[in-house]
Structures are given as C-alpha cells and as structure tokens.
Design a protein around this motif. Structure first.
Motif, PDB file in Angstrom:
ATOM      1  N   ALA A  92      14.991   1.991 -11.361  1.00 30.14           N
ATOM      2  CA  ALA A  92      14.332   3.290 -11.452  1.00 30.14           C
ATOM      3  C   ALA A  92      13.135   3.340 -10.513  1.00 30.14           C
ATOM      4  CB  ALA A  92      13.914   3.562 -12.890  1.00 30.14           C
ATOM      5  N   GLU A  93      12.480   2.191 -10.297  1.00 31.36           N
ATOM      6  CA  GLU A  93      11.365   2.121  -9.369  1.00 31.36           C
ATOM      7  C   GLU A  93      11.915   2.225  -7.953  1.00 31.36           C
ATOM      8  OE1 GLU A  93      11.875   0.039 -11.915  1.00 31.36           O
ATOM      9  OE2 GLU A  93      10.091   0.263 -13.135  1.00 31.36           O
ATOM     10  N   ARG A  94      11.416   3.142  -7.165  1.00 36.82           N
ATOM     11  CA  ARG A  94      11.953   3.351  -5.822  1.00 36.82           C
ATOM     12  C   ARG A  94      11.543   2.255  -4.851  1.00 36.82           C
ATOM     13  NH1 ARG A  94      14.793   7.581  -5.012  1.00 36.82           N
ATOM     14  NH2 ARG A  94      14.405   7.777  -2.795  1.00 36.82           N
ATOM     15  N   THR A  95      10.383   1.635  -5.084  1.00 32.85           N
ATOM     16  CA  THR A  95       9.924   0.551  -4.218  1.00 32.85           C
ATOM     17  C   THR A  95       9.615  -0.667  -5.072  1.00 32.85           C
ATOM     18  OG1 THR A  95       7.579   1.075  -4.303  1.00 32.85           O
ATOM     19  CG2 THR A  95       8.882   2.234  -2.638  1.00 32.85           C
ATOM     20  N   ASP A  96       9.385  -1.783  -4.404  1.00 28.74           N
ATOM     21  CA  ASP A  96       9.108  -3.027  -5.137  1.00 28.74           C
ATOM     22  C   ASP A  96       7.613  -3.274  -5.334  1.00 28.74           C
ATOM     23  OD1 ASP A  96       8.238  -3.776  -2.617  1.00 28.74           O
ATOM     24  OD2 ASP A  96       9.953  -5.069  -2.223  1.00 28.74           O
ATOM     25  N   GLU A  97       6.815  -2.250  -5.143  1.00 29.35           N
ATOM     26  CA  GLU A  97       5.359  -2.378  -5.164  1.00 29.35           C
ATOM     27  C   GLU A  97       4.808  -3.093  -6.394  1.00 29.35           C
ATOM     28  OE1 GLU A  97       1.912   0.889  -5.286  1.00 29.35           O
ATOM     29  OE2 GLU A  97       3.287   1.049  -3.579  1.00 29.35           O
ATOM     30  N   ALA A  98       5.286  -2.785  -7.575  1.00 30.79           N
ATOM     31  CA  ALA A  98       4.732  -3.376  -8.797  1.00 30.79           C
ATOM     32  C   ALA A  98       5.690  -4.357  -9.465  1.00 30.79           C
ATOM     33  CB  ALA A  98       4.361  -2.266  -9.775  1.00 30.79           C
ATOM     34  N   LEU A  99       6.776  -4.723  -8.805  1.00 29.61           N
ATOM     35  CA  LEU A  99       7.775  -5.610  -9.411  1.00 29.61           C
ATOM     36  C   LEU A  99       7.420  -7.076  -9.187  1.00 29.61           C
ATOM     37  CD1 LEU A  99      11.058  -3.788  -8.343  1.00 29.61           C
ATOM     38  CD2 LEU A  99      10.025  -3.831 -10.620  1.00 29.61           C
TER      39      LEU A  99
END
Length: 139
Positions: free
Chosen positions: A99-106
């Motif tokens: 669901a997160e479009r980018t990996d910024e907070a993963l």
C-alpha cells in the motif's frame, strides 16, 4: 447498489473485512502450506492433488525484502510503487504490491497485514478491489 468485487477472486476474498484472508492450500501428506492455491499436487513432497486442501491464510507476516519501482510502462499500476516479500505467519512467503507507494518508512522485519484498496469499477459499475499489504500501525 454496486457490489464490491475482487480483481483476483481466486487469491483473496472481497468481503469488507479490514484484513482480508488469502486463499491458500495445505498438503495433508506433509503439512506444507502454500499460496496461491493450485491443483497439480504438492510442490514440496510430490503428493497427488487429492492430498491438497484449501486453507484460509491470515494476511499477517513480516517484511523480508522490498524494492520500489520508479519507472513502469505497463497497465494497471502507476509508478512509483513498492513490491514487498512477506513471510506470512501461516507459512508461505509471498510477493505483493504494498500500500505504501515508496520505501521511505519501510524496514526489514516490519509487521505487515493485508488490506483491500480501490481499483476502479467494472463495466457494470461494481467497485473493484485489489489486495495489498501495509505496515501495522502505519499512519
């Protein structure tokens, strides 16, 4: 009234459960659990198709890997989008669009759960939904 329909009903239920179940299977001979379900026999021990049983899998697990696609020329998903490898608590390791479009907070090890996201409408006006995974406690 418009119905809610799964884009891939063979893989997950389109009910409005906040955490949809995945449709998997289990081998009665060796206990191997897999997703997606198939009918050609056990991919682990080679048992015949008669030994396979359908099994609902909880859509929860841990993120093992992820990658963000920044350029995409195919149909359906607009870039950027992120693909994750998730080890489900019920056994199988799967790949899914997140669901997160980018990996910024993963982060590797993040707890993930299944979710349904809007995917447009069909020619009869029914609401289409697709399976995604999102971080637990995601804001």
């Amino acid at each position: 009234m418009a119905a809610t329909i799964a884009v891939h009903p063979e893989l997950y239920a389109a009910d409005l459960n906040p955490e949809p179940v995945l449709k998997g299977a289990k081998c009665r001979a060796c206990g191997y659990v897999f997703f997606p379900p198939q009918s050609y026999g056990c991919e682990s021990c080679g048992a015949l198709p008669a030994e396979l049983e359908l099994l609902d899998l909880k859509g929860r697990g841990a993120l093992q890997s992820f990658a963000t696609v920044h350029m995409h020329h195919g149909k359906g998903i607009e870039a950027p989008f992120t693909i994750g490898v998730i080890a489900l608590d019920d056994g199988p390791i799967i790949r899914s669009v997140l669901a997160e479009r980018t990996d910024e907070a993963l982060h590797i090890g993040d707890r993930m759960h299944s979710a349904l996201v809007a995917a447009g409408a069909d020619d009869k006006g029914n609401n289409l939904v697709e399976l995604r995974f999102t971080r637990e406690n995601a804001k």
